[in-house]
Design a protein around this motif. Structure first.
Motif, PDB file in Angstrom:
ATOM      1  N   GLU A  49       0.833  -1.206   0.000  1.00  7.43           N
ATOM      2  CA  GLU A  49       0.000   0.000   0.000  1.00  7.43           C
ATOM      3  C   GLU A  49       0.868   1.255   0.000  1.00  7.43           C
ATOM      4  N   ARG A  50       1.913   1.241   0.827  1.00  6.40           N
ATOM      5  CA  ARG A  50       2.817   2.399   0.922  1.00  6.40           C
ATOM      6  C   ARG A  50       3.574   2.608  -0.382  1.00  6.40           C
ATOM      7  N   LEU A  51       4.064   1.507  -0.989  1.00  3.38           N
ATOM      8  CA  LEU A  51       4.758   1.618  -2.277  1.00  3.38           C
ATOM      9  C   LEU A  51       3.848   2.204  -3.342  1.00  3.38           C
ATOM     10  N   GLU A  52       2.601   1.756  -3.381  1.00  8.28           N
ATOM     11  CA  GLU A  52       1.644   2.283  -4.352  1.00  8.28           C
ATOM     12  C   GLU A  52       1.504   3.794  -4.188  1.00  8.28           C
ATOM     13  N   ALA A  53       1.349   4.247  -2.962  1.00  7.63           N
ATOM     14  CA  ALA A  53       1.191   5.681  -2.709  1.00  7.63           C
ATOM     15  C   ALA A  53       2.435   6.468  -3.121  1.00  7.63           C
ATOM     16  N   ILE A  54       3.611   5.992  -2.726  1.00  5.54           N
ATOM     17  CA  ILE A  54       4.845   6.712  -3.041  1.00  5.54           C
ATOM     18  C   ILE A  54       5.079   6.778  -4.549  1.00  5.54           C
ATOM     19  N   CYS A  55       4.864   5.666  -5.236  1.00  3.86           N
ATOM     20  CA  CYS A  55       5.141   5.634  -6.675  1.00  3.86           C
ATOM     21  C   CYS A  55       4.143   6.451  -7.485  1.00  3.86           C
ATOM     22  N   ASN A  56       3.065   6.897  -6.853  1.00  6.37           N
ATOM     23  CA  ASN A  56       2.129   7.816  -7.493  1.00  6.37           C
ATOM     24  C   ASN A  56       2.389   9.269  -7.115  1.00  6.37           C
ATOM     25  N   GLU A  57       3.373   9.519  -6.229  1.00  2.00           N
ATOM     26  CA  GLU A  57       3.760  10.904  -5.945  1.00  2.00           C
ATOM     27  C   GLU A  57       4.271  11.523  -7.237  1.00  2.00           C
ATOM     28  N   GLU A  58       3.964  12.776  -7.442  1.00  2.00           N
ATOM     29  CA  GLU A  58       4.217  13.422  -8.729  1.00  2.00           C
ATOM     30  C   GLU A  58       5.663  13.277  -9.222  1.00  2.00           C
ATOM     31  N   LEU A  59       6.632  13.600  -8.399  1.00  2.00           N
ATOM     32  CA  LEU A  59       8.022  13.565  -8.859  1.00  2.00           C
ATOM     33  C   LEU A  59       8.473  12.160  -9.236  1.00  2.00           C
ATOM     34  N   ILE A  60       8.144  11.177  -8.412  1.00  2.00           N
ATOM     35  CA  ILE A  60       8.553   9.797  -8.702  1.00  2.00           C
ATOM     36  C   ILE A  60       7.798   9.264  -9.911  1.00  2.00           C
ATOM     37  N   TYR A  61       6.491   9.517  -9.941  1.00  2.00           N
ATOM     38  CA  TYR A  61       5.689   9.025 -11.059  1.00  2.00           C
ATOM     39  C   TYR A  61       6.185   9.604 -12.385  1.00  2.00           C
ATOM     40  N   GLU A  62       6.397  10.921 -12.429  1.00  2.00           N
ATOM     41  CA  GLU A  62       6.844  11.567 -13.681  1.00  2.00           C
ATOM     42  C   GLU A  62       8.205  11.046 -14.118  1.00  2.00           C
ATOM     43  N   ARG A  63       9.113  10.866 -13.185  1.00  2.00           N
ATOM     44  CA  ARG A  63      10.483  10.462 -13.511  1.00  2.00           C
ATOM     45  C   ARG A  63      10.560   8.986 -13.908  1.00  2.00           C
ATOM     46  N   PRO A  73      -2.072   5.030 -13.656  1.00  2.00           N
ATOM     47  CA  PRO A  73      -1.533   5.057 -12.286  1.00  2.00           C
ATOM     48  C   PRO A  73      -0.708   3.809 -11.966  1.00  2.00           C
ATOM     49  N   TYR A  74       0.186   3.985 -11.025  1.00  2.00           N
ATOM     50  CA  TYR A  74       0.923   2.876 -10.436  1.00  2.00           C
ATOM     51  C   TYR A  74      -0.030   2.208  -9.451  1.00  2.00           C
ATOM     52  N   THR A  75      -0.303   0.930  -9.643  1.00  2.00           N
ATOM     53  CA  THR A  75      -1.337   0.237  -8.870  1.00  2.00           C
ATOM     54  C   THR A  75      -0.756  -0.666  -7.787  1.00  2.00           C
ATOM     55  N   ARG A  76      -1.647  -1.196  -6.961  1.00  2.00           N
ATOM     56  CA  ARG A  76      -1.246  -2.165  -5.949  1.00  2.00           C
ATOM     57  C   ARG A  76      -0.608  -3.374  -6.617  1.00  2.00           C
ATOM     58  N   ALA A  77      -1.125  -3.788  -7.766  1.00  2.00           N
ATOM     59  CA  ALA A  77      -0.534  -4.925  -8.483  1.00  2.00           C
ATOM     60  C   ALA A  77       0.905  -4.628  -8.886  1.00  2.00           C
ATOM     61  N   HIS A  78       1.196  -3.381  -9.281  1.00  2.00           N
ATOM     62  CA  HIS A  78       2.573  -3.005  -9.607  1.00  2.00           C
ATOM     63  C   HIS A  78       3.453  -3.104  -8.363  1.00  2.00           C
ATOM     64  N   ALA A  79       2.945  -2.626  -7.239  1.00  2.00           N
ATOM     65  CA  ALA A  79       3.715  -2.672  -5.990  1.00  2.00           C
ATOM     66  C   ALA A  79       3.988  -4.109  -5.576  1.00  2.00           C
ATOM     67  N   GLU A  80       2.976  -4.960  -5.682  1.00  2.00           N
ATOM     68  CA  GLU A  80       3.161  -6.368  -5.324  1.00  2.00           C
ATOM     69  C   GLU A  80       4.160  -7.044  -6.259  1.00  2.00           C
ATOM     70  N   ALA A  81       4.111  -6.691  -7.562  1.00  2.00           N
ATOM     71  CA  ALA A  81       5.074  -7.237  -8.524  1.00  2.00           C
ATOM     72  C   ALA A  81       6.489  -6.769  -8.189  1.00  2.00           C
ATOM     73  N   GLN A 106       7.522   2.433   8.379  1.00  2.00           N
ATOM     74  CA  GLN A 106       6.925   2.565   7.052  1.00  2.00           C
ATOM     75  C   GLN A 106       8.019   2.745   5.989  1.00  2.00           C
ATOM     76  N   ILE A 107       7.837   2.121   4.827  1.00  2.00           N
ATOM     77  CA  ILE A 107       8.773   2.318   3.713  1.00  2.00           C
ATOM     78  C   ILE A 107       8.684   3.761   3.238  1.00  2.00           C
ATOM     79  N   VAL A 108       9.845   4.400   3.090  1.00  2.00           N
ATOM     80  CA  VAL A 108       9.896   5.768   2.579  1.00  2.00           C
ATOM     81  C   VAL A 108      10.812   5.898   1.371  1.00  2.00           C
ATOM     82  N   ALA A 109      11.586   4.847   1.067  1.00  2.00           N
ATOM     83  CA  ALA A 109      12.529   4.919  -0.046  1.00  2.00           C
ATOM     84  C   ALA A 109      12.933   3.508  -0.453  1.00  2.00           C
ATOM     85  N   ALA A 110      13.463   3.402  -1.659  1.00  2.00           N
ATOM     86  CA  ALA A 110      13.998   2.127  -2.149  1.00  2.00           C
ATOM     87  C   ALA A 110      15.301   2.386  -2.882  1.00  2.00           C
TER      88      ALA A 110
END
Length: 195
Positions: A49-63, A73-81, A106-110
């Motif tokens: 859930e946290r990965l899904e939210a972070i990967c949809n943040e504007e800067l990360i998503y755009e980059r 959108p980056y989905t829960r399925a993407h995060a699970e994958a 909580q995960i904040v970075a990878a």
């Protein structure tokens, strides 16, 4: 000796390294501990859930994801994958994914080391906008983990317009090492010798 110990790199699992946000005064260190950890084992539903939210943040998503996901959108399925892919890398002993957890767990970075090549391996990283200042020390800790595991050098490919990422590698002791073309995109190569 177990087969795992014979292979390169020689990670001592699980990897756990305490880090602080870059520039945090000593008086605030106790409340500011983050944890770099290897992602070789299972994760929780809240991690996906946290990965899904972070990967949809504007800067990360755009980059990272807009082109790859064709604007979807980056989905829960993407995060699970992603979490499965991370565990697969450790299981195959070919690529090595780490996360940074905040003081609440909580995960904040990878971050990842993209190969087991002892001579030089590429790294990648991203961090939530809610955890500014954590990535520099996370990359420094990753370099220490990689050196302990036997890597001689790490490098990063960074888009010339990615100022925050360029700042991270500069502060983490990487040096400019020319330019590369990857899939018709120009990147600056930054390298840090570990040995």
């Amino acid at each position: 000796m177990q087969e795992e110990k014979k292979r390169f790199p020689r990670f001592e699992l699980p990897v756990r390294r305490a880090i602080t946000r870059y520039g945090v005064p000593n008086s605030e260190l106790v409340e500011s501990h983050y944890m770099l950890q290897s992602l070789e084992d299972g994760c929780s539903e809240s991690d996906a859930e946290r990965l899904e939210a972070i990967c949809n943040e504007e800067l990360i998503y755009e980059r990272l994801f807009r082109n790859r996901l064709h604007g979807q959108p980056y989905t829960r399925a993407h995060a699970e994958a992603f979490l499965l892919w991370a565990r697969e890398g450790w299981a195959k002993w070919e690529w090595f994914v780490f996360v940074v957890r905040d003081p609440q767990g909580q995960i904040v970075a990878a971050l990842d080391i993209k190969s087991a090549d002892p001579g030089a391996a590429e790294i990648g990283y991203w961090a939530s906008v809610t955890s500014r200042g954590v990535m520099t020390n996370a990359v420094v800790a990753l370099c220490q983990v990689a050196q302990d595991a036997g890597y001689a050098c790490l490098y990063a490919h960074i888009a010339p317009d990615n100022g925050p990422s360029l700042g991270v590698v500069r502060r983490a002791g990487f040096q400019p090492d020319g330019e590369v073309q990857i899939q018709d995109q120009r990147y600056l190569k930054w390298t840090r010798k570990l040995m």
